[in-house]
Design a protein around this motif. Structure first.
Motif, PDB file in Angstrom:
ATOM      1  N   SER A 157      43.814  41.614  29.478  1.00 50.12           N
ATOM      2  CA  SER A 157      43.494  40.772  30.762  1.00 50.12           C
ATOM      3  C   SER A 157      43.039  39.467  30.343  1.00 50.12           C
ATOM      4  O   SER A 157      42.753  39.248  29.119  1.00 50.12           O
ATOM      5  CB  SER A 157      42.220  41.441  31.562  1.00 50.12           C
ATOM      6  OG  SER A 157      42.382  42.632  31.893  1.00 50.12           O
ATOM      7  N   GLU A 161      41.243  36.999  35.056  1.00 54.52           N
ATOM      8  CA  GLU A 161      41.184  38.257  35.617  1.00 54.52           C
ATOM      9  C   GLU A 161      39.976  39.022  35.346  1.00 54.52           C
ATOM     10  O   GLU A 161      39.612  39.752  36.272  1.00 54.52           O
ATOM     11  CB  GLU A 161      42.576  39.223  34.874  1.00 54.52           C
ATOM     12  CG  GLU A 161      43.735  38.553  35.279  1.00 54.52           C
ATOM     13  CD  GLU A 161      44.794  39.343  34.678  1.00 54.52           C
ATOM     14  OE1 GLU A 161      45.985  39.604  35.336  1.00 54.52           O
ATOM     15  OE2 GLU A 161      44.989  39.095  33.222  1.00 54.52           O
ATOM     16  N   HIS A 162      39.381  38.979  34.313  1.00 51.46           N
ATOM     17  CA  HIS A 162      38.298  39.755  33.864  1.00 51.46           C
ATOM     18  C   HIS A 162      37.242  39.055  34.724  1.00 51.46           C
ATOM     19  O   HIS A 162      36.231  40.100  35.401  1.00 51.46           O
ATOM     20  CB  HIS A 162      37.671  39.286  32.388  1.00 51.46           C
ATOM     21  CG  HIS A 162      36.960  40.633  31.825  1.00 51.46           C
ATOM     22  ND1 HIS A 162      35.532  40.319  31.934  1.00 51.46           N
ATOM     23  CD2 HIS A 162      37.142  41.571  31.127  1.00 51.46           C
ATOM     24  CE1 HIS A 162      34.882  41.453  31.378  1.00 51.46           C
ATOM     25  NE2 HIS A 162      35.907  42.033  30.997  1.00 51.46           N
ATOM     26  N   PHE A 167      40.006  43.413  35.603  1.00 51.28           N
ATOM     27  CA  PHE A 167      40.089  44.223  34.499  1.00 51.28           C
ATOM     28  C   PHE A 167      39.736  45.687  34.670  1.00 51.28           C
ATOM     29  O   PHE A 167      40.046  46.685  33.757  1.00 51.28           O
ATOM     30  CB  PHE A 167      38.902  43.818  33.411  1.00 51.28           C
ATOM     31  CG  PHE A 167      37.827  43.861  33.699  1.00 51.28           C
ATOM     32  CD1 PHE A 167      36.964  45.092  33.295  1.00 51.28           C
ATOM     33  CD2 PHE A 167      37.199  43.078  34.433  1.00 51.28           C
ATOM     34  CE1 PHE A 167      35.839  45.319  33.579  1.00 51.28           C
ATOM     35  CE2 PHE A 167      35.723  43.469  35.123  1.00 51.28           C
ATOM     36  CZ  PHE A 167      34.960  44.304  34.356  1.00 51.28           C
ATOM     37  N   GLU A 168      39.366  45.955  35.940  1.00 49.20           N
ATOM     38  CA  GLU A 168      39.243  47.270  36.408  1.00 49.20           C
ATOM     39  C   GLU A 168      40.242  47.943  36.907  1.00 49.20           C
ATOM     40  O   GLU A 168      40.425  47.371  38.017  1.00 49.20           O
ATOM     41  CB  GLU A 168      37.676  47.315  37.179  1.00 49.20           C
ATOM     42  CG  GLU A 168      36.338  46.979  36.573  1.00 49.20           C
ATOM     43  CD  GLU A 168      35.184  47.031  37.475  1.00 49.20           C
ATOM     44  OE1 GLU A 168      34.590  48.125  37.423  1.00 49.20           O
ATOM     45  OE2 GLU A 168      35.079  46.156  38.441  1.00 49.20           O
TER      46      GLU A 168
END
Length: 504
Positions: A157, A161-162, A167-168
């Motif tokens: 990621s 994005e995190h 990231f999930e």
């Protein structure tokens, strides 16, 4: 006469442990399934000269990784009384099929004679022990020989994005679902009905599988109901539509060549041939994909594997499509050119949401189950897809009980990847102040009180991409959850580190 260099699976083993025994270590689990695969083929451990250990899921979690040995393969080899080359990789549900494909290459080249692929997860015991305040000192014991890591070593990621929650997997895959709904022109009721039917069909397979973690059959109505703890995790997915990570499961596959099997005296009734295999990656970071409802890499890998096997998709009798979330199944069906409700079914195990999602190792179970089904039928072809990351890394394998029409040696491992356009795609950037955008995909994460956080992928006026969140506005969250918002106009205001979204 079948060529000696033809790769075959000669042994498989699976196990599910339901007793949560902290004295059972992950290496104990690997040893049990590895011994089972060797026994299935009727050979001694010292015949194995390449040992693959699929990385444990907990190794990817910084807080949990120190609880596990970094060298499980070395201790496993010591336990089994062999001295093979040790191989592993970094992460990804694609790894079991990727290693089978590459292992077949290595066997055909003469690099190895016999490859044993092993993987296990004891997350149910690990998490249960930690919740109870216990420790697992024996789990840290391992060998002193590190495996060769064949992973890319690339983060899955981007920082943005995190920061925004992508990231999930429990957010990213429902986000893909919003793009699928739009591409199919479905209203919310039609989308949910399809999801319910998919889970119901897969649950029937899991109910008949003694290795499945969850074996109760579900109707479509029960799959969609929020009763009995089946709450919404991220709209539109109820809990039963999310892969089960808290399992204690293991599986192993033994791969060799026809020539070596003859030398070892392995019963030909145990042989299952590899007819085709391919692997490819999509654009690495999910937020930078050209779109979110398809996988060019999976389509290319499936096409290449079928071409190598010399058959069409209509010749496949059984499928196991990687099924961490419903959107992964739908994208795989589209990539293969089959319907989600194809009468042949999409799984031989019951799928990750019901059979169990043991980290990176699920597809080892899928391959083992496919081999068992093909042996039992005595004919036909089976196709397995394996997915790592966020529909990022893909591997496909085609199996059959009859010898293949084409030699494996003609396979080009890079052919599928060469067909995937990864050089031209939107780039992620931060907005400057407040910018006009239109929505490309969206998802709403729920907590036990209801809708909590919306995650939105937006296209900026200059063609770039940005991510944003929405929270605190029930009307906004309700619209992002229930409406098809793809194409809707909005505004994103820069934040640090999270950008804020609102409709125009």
């Amino acid at each position: 006469m079948v060529q000696d260099a033809t790769p075959i699976v000669v042994g498989v083993s699976q196990q599910t442990w339901r007793d949560q025994d902290p004295a059972r270590t992950p290496v104990d689990a690997l040893a049990e399934v590895a011994t089972g695969a060797l026994a299935d083929a009727g050979i001694a451990p010292e015949a194995v000269d390449a040992l693959v250990t699929i990385p444990f899921l907990a190794q990817q979690v910084p807080q949990l990784a120190p609880l596990l040995t970094p060298n499980p393969g070395a201790l496993l080899a010591e336990r089994l009384g062999m001295r093979p080359t040790l191989l592993t990789s970094d992460y990804g549900g694609n790894l079991p099929q990727w290693f089978i494909n590459r292992g077949a290459d290595w066997l055909v080249e003469g690099r190895y004679r016999m490859l044993l692929l092993t993987g296990a997860e004891l997350m149910a015991t690990l998490l249960g022990t930690l919740r109870a305040g216990g420790d697992l000192p024996a789990w840290r014991e391992g060998g002193d020989r590190a495996a060769e890591d064949l992973g890319a070593g690339k983060p899955s990621s981007l920082p943005a994005e995190h920061a925004h929650g992508l990231f999930e997997p429990i957010v990213t895959y429902p986000l893909f679902e919003s793009a699928l709904r739009h591409a199919r022109g479905l209203d919310e009721g039609e989308q949910r009905a399809q999801l319910g039917k998919m889970i119901a069909a897969m649950s029937a397979v899991a109910a008949a599988n003694p290795y499945a973690w969850r074996r109760e059959p579900l109707t479509a109505e029960v799959a969609l109901s929020e009763a009995d703890g089946n709450r919404i995790i991220t709209w539109p997915y109820n809990k039963c539509m999310n892969a089960i990570a808290g399992v204690d499961m293991g599986a192993a596959v033994l791969l060799t060549t026809v020539g070596e099997a003859r030398r070892q005296g392995i019963d030909p009734s145990r042989w299952v041939y590899l007819h085709g295999g391919a692997e490819a990656n999509d654009v690495w970071y999910a937020a930078e994909r050209e779109d979110f409802h398809r996988s060019p890499a999976l389509a290319a890998a499936a096409g290449e594997a079928l071409s190598q096997a010399g058959i069409g998709i209509e010749s496949i009798d059984r499928f196991d499509l990687y099924s961490c979330f419903p959107s992964a199944v739908t994208v795989a069906c589209d990539s293969l050119g089959i319907a989600v409700d194809d009468p042949r079914g999409v799984t031989v195990t019951g799928g990750l949401t019901l059979f169990g999602g043991p980290g990176n190792n699920y597809s080892t179970h899928a391959i083992a189950e496919m081999v068992a089904r093909l042996r039992g039928a005595g004919s036909g072809y089976g196709l397995v897809t394996a997915n790592g990351g966020y529909l990022t890394k893909h591997a496909v394998g085609i199996y059959g009980v009859e010898p293949p029409a084409h030699p494996w040696a003609g396979r080009d491992p890079g052919a599928a990847q060469a067909a995937v356009p990864t050089d031209r795609h939107p780039r992620l950037r931060d907005p400057v102040g407040t910018e006009a955008v239109h929505v490309e995909a969206h998802a709403v994460r729920y907590d036990r009180a209801g809708p909590a956080t919306g995650v939105v992928v937006c296209r900026l006026g200059d063609g770039g991409r940005c991510l944003a969140q929405a929270s605190g506005d029930s009307g906004l969250l309700r619209r992002l959850a229930h409406d098809d918002c793809v194409g809707a106009e909005g505004e994103v205001t820069a934040g640090e580190p999270v950008n804020a979204f609102r409709f125009a």
